[in-house]
Design a protein around this motif. Structure first.
Motif, PDB file in Angstrom:
ATOM      1  N   GLY A   1     -62.879  12.359   3.635  1.00 41.68           N
ATOM      2  CA  GLY A   1     -63.830  12.556   2.551  1.00 41.68           C
ATOM      3  C   GLY A   1     -65.161  13.137   2.944  1.00 41.68           C
ATOM      4  N   LYS A   2     -65.287  13.664   4.153  1.00 42.75           N
ATOM      5  CA  LYS A   2     -66.548  14.265   4.590  1.00 42.75           C
ATOM      6  C   LYS A   2     -66.712  15.676   4.030  1.00 42.75           C
ATOM      7  CE  LYS A   2     -66.124  11.872   9.068  1.00 42.75           C
ATOM      8  NZ  LYS A   2     -65.963  12.108  10.524  1.00 42.75           N
ATOM      9  N   ILE A   3     -65.561  16.327   3.795  1.00 40.04           N
ATOM     10  CA  ILE A   3     -65.567  17.711   3.299  1.00 40.04           C
ATOM     11  C   ILE A   3     -64.820  17.758   1.974  1.00 40.04           C
ATOM     12  CG2 ILE A   3     -64.818  20.093   3.755  1.00 40.04           C
ATOM     13  CD1 ILE A   3     -65.009  19.457   6.744  1.00 40.04           C
ATOM     14  N   MET A   4     -65.402  18.374   0.959  1.00 41.07           N
ATOM     15  CA  MET A   4     -64.746  18.527  -0.337  1.00 41.07           C
ATOM     16  C   MET A   4     -63.694  19.634  -0.244  1.00 41.07           C
ATOM     17  SD  MET A   4     -65.993  16.267  -2.318  1.00 41.07           S
ATOM     18  CE  MET A   4     -65.437  16.854  -3.921  1.00 41.07           C
ATOM     19  N   CYS A   5     -62.525  19.328  -0.776  1.00 43.28           N
ATOM     20  CA  CYS A   5     -61.428  20.303  -0.709  1.00 43.28           C
ATOM     21  C   CYS A   5     -60.753  20.367  -2.077  1.00 43.28           C
ATOM     22  CB  CYS A   5     -60.422  19.894   0.367  1.00 43.28           C
ATOM     23  SG  CYS A   5     -59.039  21.034   0.556  1.00 43.28           S
TER      24      CYS A   5
ATOM     25  N   TYR B   1     -58.422  14.791  15.849  1.00 48.81           N
ATOM     26  CA  TYR B   1     -59.647  15.297  16.479  1.00 48.81           C
ATOM     27  C   TYR B   1     -60.845  15.051  15.558  1.00 48.81           C
ATOM     28  CZ  TYR B   1     -56.811  17.523  20.047  1.00 48.81           C
ATOM     29  OH  TYR B   1     -55.935  17.745  21.085  1.00 48.81           O
ATOM     30  N   PRO B   2     -61.712  14.107  15.913  1.00 48.48           N
ATOM     31  CA  PRO B   2     -62.896  13.810  15.092  1.00 48.48           C
ATOM     32  C   PRO B   2     -63.770  15.049  14.918  1.00 48.48           C
ATOM     33  CG  PRO B   2     -62.589  12.150  16.797  1.00 48.48           C
ATOM     34  CD  PRO B   2     -61.640  13.253  17.106  1.00 48.48           C
ATOM     35  N   ASP B   3     -64.383  15.163  13.765  1.00 45.20           N
ATOM     36  CA  ASP B   3     -65.281  16.271  13.437  1.00 45.20           C
ATOM     37  C   ASP B   3     -64.559  17.607  13.234  1.00 45.20           C
ATOM     38  OD1 ASP B   3     -67.489  14.547  13.608  1.00 45.20           O
ATOM     39  OD2 ASP B   3     -67.643  14.881  15.772  1.00 45.20           O
ATOM     40  N   SER B   4     -63.219  17.576  13.198  1.00 40.57           N
ATOM     41  CA  SER B   4     -62.487  18.803  12.871  1.00 40.57           C
ATOM     42  C   SER B   4     -62.480  18.972  11.347  1.00 40.57           C
ATOM     43  CB  SER B   4     -61.056  18.748  13.401  1.00 40.57           C
ATOM     44  OG  SER B   4     -60.291  17.784  12.682  1.00 40.57           O
ATOM     45  N   PHE B   5     -62.143  20.149  10.886  1.00 40.38           N
ATOM     46  CA  PHE B   5     -62.111  20.434   9.454  1.00 40.38           C
ATOM     47  C   PHE B   5     -61.123  19.523   8.729  1.00 40.38           C
ATOM     48  CE2 PHE B   5     -60.450  22.794   5.771  1.00 40.38           C
ATOM     49  CZ  PHE B   5     -61.625  23.123   5.109  1.00 40.38           C
ATOM     50  N   LEU B   6     -59.944  19.332   9.306  1.00 41.45           N
ATOM     51  CA  LEU B   6     -58.906  18.516   8.667  1.00 41.45           C
ATOM     52  C   LEU B   6     -59.301  17.048   8.634  1.00 41.45           C
ATOM     53  CD1 LEU B   6     -55.801  20.273  10.250  1.00 41.45           C
ATOM     54  CD2 LEU B   6     -56.484  20.351   7.846  1.00 41.45           C
TER      55      LEU B   6
ATOM     56  N   GLN C   1     -62.030  24.171  13.243  1.00 44.83           N
ATOM     57  CA  GLN C   1     -62.975  23.489  14.154  1.00 44.83           C
ATOM     58  C   GLN C   1     -62.237  22.695  15.242  1.00 44.83           C
ATOM     59  OE1 GLN C   1     -65.706  21.291  11.627  1.00 44.83           O
ATOM     60  NE2 GLN C   1     -65.874  23.029  10.209  1.00 44.83           N
ATOM     61  N   LEU C   2     -61.233  23.356  15.804  1.00 42.67           N
ATOM     62  CA  LEU C   2     -60.464  22.766  16.901  1.00 42.67           C
ATOM     63  C   LEU C   2     -60.792  23.560  18.167  1.00 42.67           C
ATOM     64  CD1 LEU C   2     -57.101  22.306  14.993  1.00 42.67           C
ATOM     65  CD2 LEU C   2     -58.581  20.453  15.796  1.00 42.67           C
ATOM     66  N   LYS C   3     -61.873  23.184  18.835  1.00 41.30           N
ATOM     67  CA  LYS C   3     -62.349  23.959  19.983  1.00 41.30           C
ATOM     68  C   LYS C   3     -61.341  23.957  21.135  1.00 41.30           C
ATOM     69  CE  LYS C   3     -66.368  24.660  22.957  1.00 41.30           C
ATOM     70  NZ  LYS C   3     -65.534  24.978  24.123  1.00 41.30           N
ATOM     71  N   VAL C   4     -60.671  22.839  21.347  1.00 41.03           N
ATOM     72  CA  VAL C   4     -59.691  22.760  22.441  1.00 41.03           C
ATOM     73  C   VAL C   4     -58.582  23.777  22.228  1.00 41.03           C
ATOM     74  CG1 VAL C   4     -58.080  21.257  23.657  1.00 41.03           C
ATOM     75  CG2 VAL C   4     -60.184  20.306  22.733  1.00 41.03           C
ATOM     76  N   LEU C   5     -58.098  23.873  20.995  1.00 39.82           N
ATOM     77  CA  LEU C   5     -57.050  24.841  20.669  1.00 39.82           C
ATOM     78  C   LEU C   5     -57.585  26.270  20.782  1.00 39.82           C
ATOM     79  CD1 LEU C   5     -54.286  25.693  19.657  1.00 39.82           C
ATOM     80  CD2 LEU C   5     -55.069  25.249  17.313  1.00 39.82           C
ATOM     81  N   SER C   6     -58.781  26.505  20.273  1.00 38.52           N
ATOM     82  CA  SER C   6     -59.379  27.829  20.327  1.00 38.52           C
ATOM     83  C   SER C   6     -59.508  28.321  21.767  1.00 38.52           C
ATOM     84  CB  SER C   6     -60.759  27.814  19.657  1.00 38.52           C
ATOM     85  OG  SER C   6     -61.356  29.081  19.716  1.00 38.52           O
ATOM     86  N   ASP C   7     -59.961  27.437  22.652  1.00 35.31           N
ATOM     87  CA  ASP C   7     -60.111  27.797  24.069  1.00 35.31           C
ATOM     88  C   ASP C   7     -58.746  28.103  24.698  1.00 35.31           C
ATOM     89  OD1 ASP C   7     -62.811  27.460  23.849  1.00 35.31           O
ATOM     90  OD2 ASP C   7     -62.853  25.455  24.760  1.00 35.31           O
TER      91      ASP C   7
END
Length: 257
Positions: free
Chosen positions: A63-67, A52-57, A116-122
């Protein structure tokens, strides 16, 4: 001379194939990602985490988010490690599949929001709302004599799945004891009707035909219902007909969680 050439060609082919094999192994190994989520290690493929693009994972892997990393160099995510299995299963299957009796919808919805998985959250919130609605509806199962509706047992519960479970259990027991006589009882959505409920000195019994062959007493069905309810975490709220003096002699049972 020709033999030497053939040998050299064969060696080159083998070296080339070995080189391709080692490159494939390297590619496969680099596609495997190990995550440390709240102290629980999960190994999965890169393509699963980036589904899922733009998700946290996806942001971490690309490399978009530092972990931060743990002592072994694995990505460390400070979230609920046990619930993450459901996040990962959703990424693998593309649908929400939860074990029977799952009761942590609110926590899972929070985890889905964090990742940030809106489909799962819904999907989780929709499931939660349906369960909340079902819990407010009291459902029932009536076990009765088709000739005399006053003879029988009514079971009330605020969990439809429990009513379905106890219904299938009673039907199963009745079929095994009424083997060869399937016409002796009928089943509808909320009612099980027996054709031969009779009163005897020993209590109400289910019998085969008119020969009074012992099959099952209503007291046995009550005991079965109470034991199943306790095992499933329900409690007996009250006997709905307390005039009989005891649970064994009551006409109805009411279970609640």
């Amino acid at each position: 001379m020709e033999r030497k050439t053939n040998r050299r060609e064969k060696e080159c082919e083998e070296n080339h194939s070995n080189s391709e094999g080692s490159e494939q192994d390297r590619d496969y190994k680099t596609s495997l990602i190990t995550l440390n989520v709240g102290g629980y290690l999960y190994i999965t493929q890169k393509q699963t985490l980036t589904k899922y693009p733009d998700s946290f994972l996806e942001g971490i892997i690309n490399g978009k988010i530092m972990c931060p990393c743990d002592a072994d160099g694995h990505y460390f995510i400070d979230r609920d490690g046990l619930l993450f299995r459901h996040i990962l299963n959703f990424l693998r299957n593309g649908e929400l599949l939860l074990p029977e009796g799952f009761r942590e919808n609110q926590l899972l919805a929070q985890e889905a929001d964090f990742f940030q998985l809106k489909v799962l959250s819904d999907a989780v919130k929709s499931r939660w709302e349906k369960e909340q609605l079902a819990s407010r509806e009291t459902t029932f199962l009536e076990i009765t004599d088709s000739h005399d509706r006053s003879q029988g047992l009514r079971i009330f519960c605020n969990a439809p799945d429990f009513i379905a479970k106890i219904k299938s259990r009673i039907v199963l027991v009745s079929k095994s004891r009424l083997d060869g006589f399937p016409e002796e009882f009928s089943v509808s959505s909320n009612i099980i009707q027996f054709k031969y409920f009779i009163k005897s000195e020993n209590g109400t019994r289910l019998v085969l035909k008119e020969d009074n062959t012992f099959v099952c007493t209503l007291e046995t069905l009550k005991f079965e219902a109470i034991m199943m309810a306790l095992k499933c975490g329900f409690r007996l709220l009250t006997s709905l007909d307390c005039s009989k003096g005891s649970i064994v002699h009551s006409d109805a049972l009411h279970f609640i969680k």
